[in-house]
Design an enzyme around this catalytic site. Structure first.
Site, mmCIF file in Angstrom:
data_model
loop_
_atom_site.group_PDB
_atom_site.id
_atom_site.type_symbol
_atom_site.label_atom_id
_atom_site.label_comp_id
_atom_site.label_asym_id
_atom_site.label_seq_id
_atom_site.Cartn_x
_atom_site.Cartn_y
_atom_site.Cartn_z
ATOM 1 N N CYS A 1 0.872 -1.172 0.000
ATOM 2 C CA CYS A 1 0.000 0.000 0.000
ATOM 3 C C CYS A 1 0.910 1.224 0.000
ATOM 4 O O CYS A 1 2.129 1.090 -0.008
ATOM 5 C CB CYS A 1 -1.009 -0.015 1.147
ATOM 6 S SG CYS A 1 -0.345 0.094 2.807
ATOM 7 N N CYS B 1 -2.437 1.207 -4.135
ATOM 8 C CA CYS B 1 -1.092 1.723 -4.390
ATOM 9 C C CYS B 1 -1.010 2.360 -5.771
ATOM 10 O O CYS B 1 -0.051 3.023 -6.108
ATOM 11 C CB CYS B 1 -0.128 0.579 -4.154
ATOM 12 S SG CYS B 1 1.209 0.271 -5.217
ATOM 13 N N CYS C 1 3.070 0.755 -8.294
ATOM 14 C CA CYS C 1 3.507 -0.626 -8.099
ATOM 15 C C CYS C 1 4.110 -1.159 -9.391
ATOM 16 O O CYS C 1 3.445 -1.158 -10.417
ATOM 17 C CB CYS C 1 2.332 -1.513 -7.705
ATOM 18 S SG CYS C 1 1.668 -1.108 -6.100
#
Length: 135
Positions: free
Chosen positions: A13, A87, A91
């Protein structure tokens, strides 16, 4: 014969202070060493959210010693399953990895009454994931 490889799961996250910490703690607790567990954040906070620590303590899991960690390419490459939690585009995506995106409310700035249902939703998802990984 080599023993079967232990599956590896990475929870990501933004701040690595709430959702990913709870998910990693639940998986570590419930998997009893049968899964390698990592968590990280794209912009980690300085500390784990104290309300999250309190919510986890209520279910008998102590995460008070955990610290948010920065997401690295190595952590993603070393993981079989990457689970993102809000996120976004930060990512990294690598071929051959299994990606899951869990839509969960962010516990940041929330009180204990608001964090408990997030915690419980994460536990439910972790139990489902564990069942899949052990199948």
């Amino acid at each position: 014969m080599n023993p079967p490889a232990v599956p590896s799961v990475l929870f990501v996250c933004v701040h690595n202070a709430g959702r990913s910490q709870m998910a990693a703690a639940f998986l570590s607790h419930l998997a009893s060493g049968q899964v390698e567990v990592r968590s990280a954040g794209s912009a980690p906070a300085e500390t784990v959210n104290p309300v999250v620590v309190e919510a986890m303590a209520e279910v008998g899991i102590d995460i008070s010693a955990e610290t948010p960690k920065i997401l690295t390419v190595d952590a993603v490459q070393a993981s079989d399953v990457v689970i993102t939690m809000g996120c976004g585009d930060s990512c990294p995506i690598f071929p051959g990895k299994r990606y899951l995106d869990w839509k969960l409310e962010d516990p940041a700035g929330q009180g204990l009454d608001a964090v408990r249902p997030i915690r419980d939703a994460i536990e439910t998802r972790i139990r489902g994931l564990l069942a899949e990984l052990s199948a």
